[in-house]
Design an enzyme around this catalytic site. Structure first.
Site, PDB file in Angstrom:
ATOM      1  N   SER A 211       0.844  -1.189   0.000  1.00 20.25           N
ATOM      2  CA  SER A 211       0.000   0.000   0.000  1.00 20.25           C
ATOM      3  C   SER A 211       0.883   1.244   0.000  1.00 20.25           C
ATOM      4  CB  SER A 211      -0.906   0.006   1.234  1.00 20.25           C
ATOM      5  OG  SER A 211      -0.153   0.379   2.365  1.00 20.25           O
ATOM      6  N   LYS A 212       0.221   2.377  -0.090  1.00 16.55           N
ATOM      7  CA  LYS A 212       0.912   3.672  -0.115  1.00 16.55           C
ATOM      8  C   LYS A 212       1.936   3.803   1.019  1.00 16.55           C
ATOM      9  CE  LYS A 212       0.137   7.223  -2.995  1.00 16.55           C
ATOM     10  NZ  LYS A 212       1.266   7.447  -3.877  1.00 16.55           N
ATOM     11  N   ARG A 213       1.570   3.233   2.169  1.00 17.99           N
ATOM     12  CA  ARG A 213       2.430   3.364   3.341  1.00 17.99           C
ATOM     13  C   ARG A 213       3.806   2.717   3.162  1.00 17.99           C
ATOM     14  NH1 ARG A 213      -0.760   0.734   7.283  1.00 17.99           N
ATOM     15  NH2 ARG A 213      -2.482   1.034   5.834  1.00 17.99           N
TER      16      ARG A 213
END
Ligand code: GLU
Length: 463
Positions: A239-241
């Protein structure tokens, strides 16, 4: 001829997971002298954005992945889909279903109460009763009611689905007439001549439905390769994280196309223990049968390692062109060669390289406190003054070694260690410790600029 495709839905930026399957599809087509086509799946009017479609094309351009022929937009193909809906209705392979939403909800609830799989049970499949007056209808395809559907997958082997566990007569056209996802994907793949479909394995559960469509329309079923997902180091979906996932963010962060493509090709595919692949080698060696069966792990260190490798091995002319995109113009700098030679060995990304270069080219506005404490110890100004005198009277100063000799002279004449001149001189030049060799720094700055920085330091620094 092998024809592969990339079929993104333009609902957001291009995700690196998507780009990886695009790359695999591209490589496989090119290896076989085939075609790689691009189809924008823009049928979801509420979620699509034109900007996202443009972004996908932009990312392809940046990476040098060229698709063959024109881009196909699903939104422009309604007439084609309609023809096939009509054909299936005519042939009795699809039918109108008048079940209201309320009735369908009730059916679902009762199935859930019985802990059964929620599904349409075929009420209108062979309906001969009275059709509710004025009722809206959807169109459903007649799926097989028993048996198995086998997905022939080049990575996973034969994946067997029991029809009873997965299928029902699913909708191929909504009540407003618009066709549904699995229906149009199968039609487009068939009409575009796609014979090898490489895509994420999050689509595996759609494939039996698409096979139903292929069979109903008499199309040849392609070979499928469902590629396992990319996970983060915790084993969760990326994910973006976990860092950038938008392809264009990698550009913003200073990764070159080559390093990103090399990184991606190794995410889930390997060729022995080889890590570095030129684009030509990727095409020559890629084979989807070597794609791993399990998820691959995203590893930023690996990306940085590749990026550093490519920067180090890129010609100065090319680097200077790449750096221009980050606002650094070196074409008129007479010592650009020395500068790039020094910096390409110590920069992980183009952005880092630009910052490293800026740190040398920009006149330091202040001196780092810790570095100053170490550098400006007793006698430092005498050392720098001696060096300044030599610098001012030196005639031919071009290469780092010319500056090195002057430093050596000071060290010998004053009988001091190299650190006694190295540290204050470094702070005078760049305001802090670190960076490349001092002789290179001065060669890059040139005699006049080095003198200027030296004088400023001697004039302003106490200690
Ligand atoms: N449009 C789908 C997506 O973006 C991909 C469809 C496919 O590859 O079959 O997830």
């Amino acid at each position: 001829m092998v024809v592969t495709r990339f079929a993104p839905s333009p609902t957001g930026y291009l995700h690196i997971g998507g780009l990886r399957t695009a790359l695999f599809s591209y490589l496989w087509a090119k290896k076989n002298g085939g075609k790689f086509v691009l189809r924008i799946e823009d049928t979801d009017k509420a979620r699509n954005s034109e900007a996202a479609a443009i972004g996908i094309v932009e990312a392809f351009k940046w990476l040098g992945l060229e698709h063959d022929g024109e881009i196909t937009y699903q939104s422009q193909r309604d007439d084609i889909y309609k023809t096939y809906i009509d054909q299936l209705l005519d042939e009795g392979k699809a039918y109108k279903c008048y079940m209201s939403k309320e009735e369908l909800d009730r059916l679902r609830e009762s199935q859930m109460a019985k802990k059964e799989r929620t599904r349409y049970e075929g009420k209108y499949r062979d309906f001969s009763g009275e059709i509710p007056e004025g009722a809206e209808f959807v169109i459903r395809i007649k799926s097989p009611e028993s048996g198995e559907i086998i997905v022939k997958d080049g990575i996973k082997g034969d994946v067997v689905f029991n029809v009873k566990d997965i299928l029902d007569d699913f909708i191929i056209a909504r009540s407003d007439g618009s066709p549904t996802y699995n229906f149009v994907v199968a039609i487009d793949d068939a009409l575009m001549g796609i014979n090898e479909v490489i895509r994420g394995d999050d689509h595996l559960s759609n494939t039996p439905k698409q096979i139903v469509v292929y069979e109903a329309l008499g199309f040849t079923i392609p070979m499928f390769y469902h590629v396992p997902m990319i996970h983060n180091s915790d084993g969760k979906k990326l994910s973006k994280r976990d860092g950038a996932t938008d392809v264009m963010d990698y550009k913003k962060q200073g990764y070159t196309p080559q390093s990103l493509l090399n990184f991606l090709v190794r995410l889930g595919w390997s060729h022995g223990d080889q890590e570095i692949f030129s684009f030509e080698e990727m095409i020559e060696l890629f084979d989807p049968k070597d794609i791993n069966k399990s998820a691959s792990i995203y590893n930023t260190e690996k990306l940085n390692w590749l990026s550093a490798h490519y920067i180090k091995n890129t010609s100065n002319a090319e680097l200077s062109k790449l750096l221009e995109e980050y606002g650094l113009i070196l074409s008129s700098h007479d010592k650009a060669e020395i500068l790039l030679d020094e910096m390409k060995d110590r920069s992980t990304t183009l952005v880092a390289m630009k910052e490293n270069i800026d740190e040398i080219l920009k006149v330091p506005t202040e001196y780092d406190e810790k570095a100053s404490k170490k550098a400006f110890k007793e006698g430092w100004s005498e050392v720098l003054n001696n060096f300044l005198t030599k610098l001012e009277s030196a005639q031919e100063l071009h290469l780092p070694n010319d500056y090195h000799k002057l430093m050596e002279e000071v060290v010998e004449e004053m009988e001091i260690g190299f650190g006694k001149i190295g540290m204050p001189l470094r702070v005078a030049m760049i305001g802090k410790m670190g960076g490349p060799g001092l002789d290179s720094i001065m060669a890059i700055l040139g005699k006049a600029e080095s003198i200027k920085r030296l004088k400023k330091c001697i004039g302003t620094q106490r200690g």
